[in-house]
Design a protein around this motif. Structure first.
Motif, short mmCIF file in Angstrom:
data_model
loop_
_atom_site.label_atom_id
_atom_site.label_comp_id
_atom_site.label_asym_id
_atom_site.label_seq_id
_atom_site.Cartn_x
_atom_site.Cartn_y
_atom_site.Cartn_z
N TYR A 478 0.80 -1.22 -0.01
CA TYR A 478 0.19 0.17 -0.15
C TYR A 478 0.95 1.35 0.03
O TYR A 478 0.56 2.13 -0.93
N TYR A 482 0.89 3.78 -3.46
CA TYR A 482 0.25 4.93 -3.51
C TYR A 482 1.20 5.87 -3.90
O TYR A 482 0.75 7.05 -4.60
N ARG A 515 -7.98 3.66 -2.12
CA ARG A 515 -7.31 4.55 -3.06
C ARG A 515 -7.63 3.99 -4.46
O ARG A 515 -7.78 4.69 -5.51
N TYR A 519 -9.02 6.19 -7.28
CA TYR A 519 -8.39 6.30 -8.84
C TYR A 519 -9.24 6.01 -9.86
O TYR A 519 -9.46 6.61 -10.81
#
Length: 757
Positions: A478, A482, A515, A519
């Motif tokens: 993670y 990101y 996330r 996105y």
């Protein structure tokens, strides 16, 4: 970014490179079939498989055996001669009569039967007194003088295990060798153990051990195949031969040897040397567990607890842990503790968990010390004691536990229970990382990346995260994922970032799901499937994380067809929970979002009264958006309020808190006081609009959301002008209205900026 931390309780620990039957990570050494003594008869394995059990033995049969007894040297085999007598030792407990068996052996021994002296000596050993041991040694010594191989083995055993009247370890080795040369498989096996472990003052010599084990295996001693297999798989490089090692274990398994069954099961459980196969591991563990292998009982419990290869059965797993713990298996009480702490397969009981962790700690389980320390730190099952917790963490870490070092680093870094000391914490994180903790490696990378601690040598956050990722750490996936997506501290690499975030999401990391949802929502115009992917990730995160619920709500309002009625109900319930919890960081978002939904006449199965109450409190605390939403909500749902004294009182109460929105509200209030100044509703709206557009940048930008429905060109021009001057809020609202098709046309630059191209 906050560190996302989770301690994954790993139930299965695999042993260090020590003899297969002596791996302390899995409990005490498993001795040969008769654990305290060598083979009880001339049968090599000691498994006599008696055809006659005690319940079938009568006094007349015993008398017949004694009357027809043949002296030593007769054609009768000793194991046949003693079968009826031995049935008194090994048969059904209700029929067992050891004193009677001893008297029978004693009578024959006094009559000169040398085999009977060995049997009498064996029973004397079970008495356990010094006098009985001396008598037993005399029996074995006398029989050994007659070259009775079994007697030699017993004599050596008494020296080996400290039971001879005068201990002589050198003599023990010499007698074992004589017995082994005479064909005793157990003596050969014992010599293998002696040379492998360096006991009896013999230097460690794996090559010699291998030869003795092979000699024992050639005589079909089952335990020898386990040790041979282990050396071929894990021993010194010169002795390794994986294919041969597996064959040795398979042979031992066919002979129903518990150690071989366990080791073969472990290979399938780990997926080392063979393909990972939990079902096969479970089948092998089952057989070994029935034979009493406590390590197999523990590991079988692990498979059952997690439903790996076997039908999940947490209750049976706990039973197996209890059974193995009673027999001093070191991991079992630890696993029992985790079951009690989590309420997995047993009622949740923190006090029972503490006791189980203490039991495991007393047996030398380093990880249990760390878990016990955590109970003391958080006051679970015991009175909170931070000093004790720190002491236990240090003891665990100093014994090589990555969890102990990791917990100690957390204690010193978060500043909750002791003053934060990141320098000391980082040293423990480094130690935990050296021990193999991917969580510690991830934390170290985070603190270096955020410049809270200084890197040592060539330490690099990216390199550290990559190392943790190779270990399967979802949090490192993670954190680095990101960053690749956003170009934070690393060059932008969208494909790499998405790949890492998707891997993390598959490991159930909620932050990664949010996330990804964000996105794909932003990029939804690039691919028709993206909005569906955004919805799936958002709803998956909505169950446990507020940001996921918030994003799922926004998506559900725009794309209701992507959400089932159950999912919609879940998201609304999550937002209502946030509305009812003013301490929640997303409380205001949830209140205002639901208020907007009610305003726009969306069919929401929610209770509006708590939302109105929450809006009032937010407005009174200075939240201008809440004040405006309350104003609009009353106007939309209760228009009559704007034409009576209640509407006037509402506006008068909101204006002091409305901030940027107060100008438009003052126009409305003026309408109440001087209605003749306004010819119609359009005139009222025109003056409210003029007040908003003469206000602050924020007021002007927010007004465009209403303005765009009447004059999209005017709203677009206003937002573009603000955006051109660097107002990021104007960019946000411009993109919002472009994505909702409320502004058109859009330039290629705007589409790129807003992620719609």
């Amino acid at each position: 970014m906050n560190i996302l931390i989770r301690i994954a309780i790993m139930h299965v620990a695999f042993g260090a490179l020590v003899p297969a039957s002596a791996q302390q990570e899995f409990g005490p050494k498993i001795e040969p079939t008769l654990s305290a003594h060598p083979a009880a008869t001339s049968s090599i394995t000691g498994n006599n498989n008696l055809a006659i059990v005690a319940s079938n033995v009568s006094s007349n049969q015993i008398a017949s055996v004694l009357r027809n007894w043949h002296p030593s040297g007769s054609s009768l085999d000793a194991s046949d001669e003693f079968e009826l007598i031995r049935a008194l030792e090994t048969g059904d407990e209700t029929k067992r009569d050891l004193p009677r068996a001893f008297r029978a052996y004693d009578k024959l021994a006094k009559e000169g039967n040398i085999h009977a002296r060995v049997e009498r000596g064996r029973l004397l050993l079970d008495i356990g007194s010094a006098t009985a041991d001396a008598l037993a040694y005399g029996d074995f010594e006398a029989a050994a003088a007659k070259k009775l191989i079994q007697a030699l083995t017993w004599q050596a055993w008494m020296h080996d295990f400290g039971r001879a009247p005068t201990i002589d370890l050198k003599l023990a080795v010499k007698i074992y060798e004589e017995a082994a040369q005479g064909g005793d498989a157990w003596a050969s096996f014992r010599l293998g153990v002696v040379h492998q472990t360096g006991t009896l003052r013999v230097a460690k010599d794996e090559h010699a051990a291998l030869n003795w084990y092979q000699q024992s295996a050639d005589r079909l001693y089952p335990e020898a195949f386990c040790e041979l297999g282990w050396i071929r798989l894990y021993g010194e490089p010169r002795h390794r031969d994986e294919a041969r090692g597996l064959r040795e274990l398979e042979t031992g398994a066919k002979l129903n040897n518990a150690c071989s069954l366990y080791q073969l099961g472990l290979a399938y459980h780990e997926g080392k040397k063979v393909s990972l196969d939990y079902a096969t591991a479970g089948s092998l563990y089952e057989r070994a567990a029935v034979l009493g292998d406590v390590r197999a009982q523990n590991n079988l419990g692990n498979l059952l607890l997690d439903g790996l290869g076997l039908k999940k059965d947490a209750s049976r797993a706990v039973e197996l842990y209890r059974k193995a713990a009673l027999k001093n298996e070191v991991n079992a009480p630890f696993n029992l503790g985790t079951a009690y702490e989590a309420g997995n397969g047993v009622d949740k009981d923190d006090q029972a968990a503490v006791q189980a962790y203490k039991n495991a700690s007393d047996k030398g389980h380093a990880k249990a010390l760390a878990f016990l320390g955590s109970m003391y730190r958080h006051g679970k099952g015991v009175e909170q004691d931070i000093r004790k917790a720190r002491e236990l963490f240090e003891r665990s870490a100093n014994r090589g536990s990555p969890v102990g070092a990791w917990y100690l680093g957390l204690l010193l870094s978060d500043g909750k229970d002791v003053p934060a000391d990141l320098v000391a914490a980082s040293s423990w994180f480094r130690k935990a990382a050296e021990f193999g903790s991917s969580d510690a490696t991830n934390a170290l990378a985070y603190y270096i990346s955020s410049r809270q601690i200084v890197a040592i040598g060539d330490e690099s956050p990216t390199v550290l995260w990559e190392r943790a990722i190779r270990q399967g750490n979802q949090f490192a996936m993670y954190n680095l994922g990101y960053r690749y997506l956003d170009g934070e501290d690393v060059p932008v690499d969208v494909s790499k970032g998405l790949l890492l975030l998707e891997r993390s999401a598959k490991l159930d990391h909620d932050g990664a799901k949010v996330r990804l949802a964000g996105y794909y929502y932003k990029e939804r115009f690039k691919n028709s499937k993206y909005v569906e992917m955004a919805a799936r990730y958002a709803i998956a995160a909505a169950r446990t994380i507020d940001e996921g619920a918030a994003l799922a709500y926004a998506l559900s309002q725009e794309n209701p067809h992507l959400f089932s009625s159950e999912e919609n109900a879940l998201v609304l319930k999550r937002l209502q929970d946030m509305v009812g919890d003013p301490s929640n960081a997303n409380h205001a978002y949830a209140v205002i979002s639901l208020a907007r939904g009610i305003q726009k006449e969306r069919k929401l199965a929610v209770d509006g009264i708590p939302i109105i109450s929450a809006l009032q409190k937010l407005a009174q605390n200075g939240n201008q958006d809440a004040a405006m939403q309350l104003f609009l909500l009353y106007g939309k749902k209760s228009p009559h309020l704007f034409f009576d004294s209640e509407g006037k009182r509402l506006l008068e109460s909101l204006i002091p808190f409305a901030g940027d929105f107060s100008a438009t509200m003052k126009v409305q209030l003026d309408f109440f006081q001087n209605p003749s100044k306004y010819s119609d509703a359009a005139a009222l709206i025109g003056k409210m609009e003029a007040a908003a557009l003469n206000g602050s940048d924020t007021t002007q930008i927010l007004w465009t959301r209403d303005l765009v429905t009447r004059s999209p060109e005017k709203a677009g021009n206003l937002l573009r002008a603000k955006a051109k001057n660097g107002n990021t809020f104007a960019v946000q609202v411009l993109c919002e209205l472009l994505n909702d098709y409320k502004l058109a046309p859009a330039s290629p630059d705007e589409l790129t900026q807003c992620g719609t191209k």
